[in-house]
Design an enzyme around this catalytic site. Structure first.
Site, PDB file in Angstrom:
ATOM      1  N   HIS A  33      40.351  46.992  38.788  1.00  0.00           N
ATOM      2  CA  HIS A  33      40.371  45.980  37.425  1.00  0.00           C
ATOM      3  C   HIS A  33      39.284  45.011  37.953  1.00  0.00           C
ATOM      4  CE1 HIS A  33      41.906  44.071  34.200  1.00  0.00           C
ATOM      5  NE2 HIS A  33      43.016  43.440  34.728  1.00  0.00           N
TER       6      HIS A  33
ATOM      7  N   ASP B  95      50.509  40.263  42.978  1.00  0.00           N
ATOM      8  CA  ASP B  95      50.712  41.046  41.738  1.00  0.00           C
ATOM      9  C   ASP B  95      52.121  41.894  41.629  1.00  0.00           C
ATOM     10  OD1 ASP B  95      49.761  42.383  39.166  1.00  0.00           O
ATOM     11  OD2 ASP B  95      48.537  43.579  40.187  1.00  0.00           O
TER      12      ASP B  95
ATOM     13  N   GLN C 189      39.045  41.606  35.794  1.00  0.00           N
ATOM     14  CA  GLN C 189      39.853  40.497  36.302  1.00  0.00           C
ATOM     15  C   GLN C 189      39.394  39.674  37.657  1.00  0.00           C
ATOM     16  OE1 GLN C 189      43.452  39.827  35.460  1.00  0.00           O
ATOM     17  NE2 GLN C 189      42.968  38.137  36.800  1.00  0.00           N
TER      18      GLN C 189
ATOM     19  N   ARG D   7      40.596  50.836  28.687  1.00  0.00           N
ATOM     20  CA  ARG D   7      41.771  50.692  29.899  1.00  0.00           C
ATOM     21  C   ARG D   7      42.307  52.011  29.864  1.00  0.00           C
ATOM     22  NH1 ARG D   7      46.089  45.967  30.483  1.00  0.00           N
ATOM     23  NH2 ARG D   7      44.329  45.019  31.617  1.00  0.00           N
TER      24      ARG D   7
ATOM     25  N   CYS E  36      47.252  37.891  38.422  1.00  0.00           N
ATOM     26  CA  CYS E  36      46.478  38.360  37.211  1.00  0.00           C
ATOM     27  C   CYS E  36      47.336  38.136  36.021  1.00  0.00           C
ATOM     28  CB  CYS E  36      45.771  39.783  37.302  1.00  0.00           C
ATOM     29  SG  CYS E  36      47.354  41.003  37.713  1.00  0.00           S
TER      30      CYS E  36
ATOM     31  N   ARG F 127      39.238  34.890  32.116  1.00  0.00           N
ATOM     32  CA  ARG F 127      38.955  36.048  31.197  1.00  0.00           C
ATOM     33  C   ARG F 127      37.890  35.976  30.434  1.00  0.00           C
ATOM     34  NH1 ARG F 127      42.483  40.278  32.433  1.00  0.00           N
ATOM     35  NH2 ARG F 127      40.809  41.628  31.633  1.00  0.00           N
TER      36      ARG F 127
HETATM   37  N1   CP Z   1      45.709  40.722  33.650  1.00  0.00           N
HETATM   38  C1   CP Z   1      45.559  41.609  32.652  1.00  0.00           C
HETATM   39  O1   CP Z   1      44.945  42.439  32.620  1.00  0.00           O
HETATM   40  O2   CP Z   1      46.515  41.336  31.634  1.00  0.00           O
HETATM   41  P1   CP Z   1      46.661  42.295  30.488  1.00  0.00           P
HETATM   42  O3   CP Z   1      47.386  43.639  30.990  1.00  0.00           O
HETATM   43  O4   CP Z   1      47.734  41.686  29.478  1.00  0.00           O
HETATM   44  O5   CP Z   1      45.530  42.784  29.739  1.00  0.00           O
HETATM   45  N1  NVA Z   2      48.446  46.236  38.698  1.00  0.00           N
HETATM   46  C1  NVA Z   2      48.819  45.880  37.483  1.00  0.00           C
HETATM   47  C2  NVA Z   2      47.707  44.830  36.768  1.00  0.00           C
HETATM   48  C3  NVA Z   2      48.152  44.424  35.412  1.00  0.00           C
HETATM   49  C4  NVA Z   2      47.163  43.715  34.502  1.00  0.00           C
HETATM   50  C5  NVA Z   2      48.798  47.234  36.654  1.00  0.00           C
HETATM   51  O1  NVA Z   2      48.101  48.114  36.848  1.00  0.00           O
HETATM   52  O2  NVA Z   2      49.910  47.343  35.844  1.00  0.00           O
END
Ligand code: CP
Ligand code: NVA
Length: 310
Positions: free
Chosen positions: A133, A224, A136, A106, A263, A291
């Site tokens: 992502h 989101d 997700q 990530r 998400c 997930r």
């Molecule tokens: N939806 C998601 O990716 O959550 P986290 O940031 O908690 O991993």
């Molecule tokens: N769009 C959000 C998703 C988190 C899972 C971010 O990037 O923070």
């Protein structure tokens, strides 16, 4: 992984062959049905999990997924690695490839993910970047299919910020055959690079500034956070986004059986009201659970274990 053998990275929906995406979804449904008693094809394998941004769901679901498949994980915080002291991503990939069997990352700029995949000799999985992502969206589409059947011809509506999660929905639209209606405020539109590529491949995507128009007749309404991780300094203020909040009034315009997805983490009272996220149309915790199941299949696919349900 031995040199000369194709390394299977899971980087983005658009990078994946459509038949492999379908195979992963079918495999995930099957793995969910057999649960933790299912086969353990990754016995003895080690997954390194690098996080350069916070996480709850992604971290825990990958960890549990790997263990349920018979493997193990290493949690690596970017700030505690030499990566955080400017060791290159490519050298990090080369080193980790000598120790582990797969890398999940990530990160911030999408280019860091691609650089990791270019230099690694083991599979690399995208666990979120500033741009996309994909894990997700696999879980979200699995959730929709479980509840409503085929995605073909269905209408998904996005109301809110044009962000990384939306970009992966854009990539999935053509691949899975659903229409995508997008409503964002001016200045927070969907990334035109993703729109252009998806439309060139035949995706049915409509963009605009009116949330009611986007949501009308939709089978699934998605939103989101208005401020993604790492974009805090560019935050535009809630007043810019309030017309895109998913509340009972907006949901009234969707199809009667429409699902609500997010998400998570949610900012209740901002992009969604309590009444919607806690209401009967909301499937946000099913998405979170999925997930785990989707990622078991993504991991299995990386090791050539999808479609071998024996
Ligand atoms: N939806 C998601 O990716 O959550 P986290 O940031 O908690 O991993
Ligand atoms: N769009 C959000 C998703 C988190 C899972 C971010 O990037 O923070």
């Amino acid at each position: 992984m031995k040199s000369g053998v194709e390394v299977r990275h899971f980087l983005d929906i658009a990078q994946m062959p459509s038949q492999d995406l379908r195979a992963i979804m079918d495999d995930a449904l099957w793995r969910k049905s057999v649960g933790r008693a299912g086969p353990k094809p990754l016995d003895g394998k080690m997954l390194a999990m690098i996080f350069e941004k916070p996480s709850t769901r992604t971290r825990v679901s990958f960890d549990v997924a790997m263990r349920q498949l018979g493997g193990e994980t290493l949690f690596l915080s970017g700030t505690e690695m030499q990566l955080g002291r400017s060791e290159s991503i490519a050298d990090t990939a080369r080193v980790l490839s000598r120790f582990v069997d797969a890398i999940m990352i990530r990160t911030t700029e999408h280019g860091r993910l691609l650089e990791m995949a270019e230099a690694a000799t083991v599979p690399v999985i995208n666990a979120l970047t500033d741009d996309t992502h994909p894990c997700q969206i696999m879980a979200d589409l699995l959730t929709f299919e479980e509840k409503r059947g085929s995605l073909q011809g269905k209408i998904f509506a996005w109301s809110g910020d044009g962000n990384n999660v939306l970009n992966s929905f854009i990539e999935a639209s053509g691949r899975f055959g659903f229409r995508l209606n997008i409503a964002t405020p001016e200045g927070s539109e969907a990334d035109p690079r993703f729109l252009a590529k998806a439309r060139a491949e035949g995706a049915d995507i409509h963009t605009g500034y009116n949330a009611v128009e986007a949501v009308t007749g939709a089978h699934c309404v998605v939103t989101d956070t208005w401020v993604s991780m790492g974009r805090e300094e560019q935050a535009r203020g809630n007043e810019v986004f309030m017309a895109y909040q998913v509340n009972d009034e907006l949901m009234r315009h969707a199809a009667p059986e429409a699902l609500f997805m997010h998400c998570l983490p949610a900012h209740r009272g901002e992009e969604v009201t309590d009444s919607v996220i806690d209401g009967p149309q909301s499937v946000v915790f099913d998405e979170a659970e999925n997930r785990l199941h989707a990622q078991k299949s993504i991991l299995a696919w990386c090791f050539g274990e999808v479609g071998r349900n024996d």
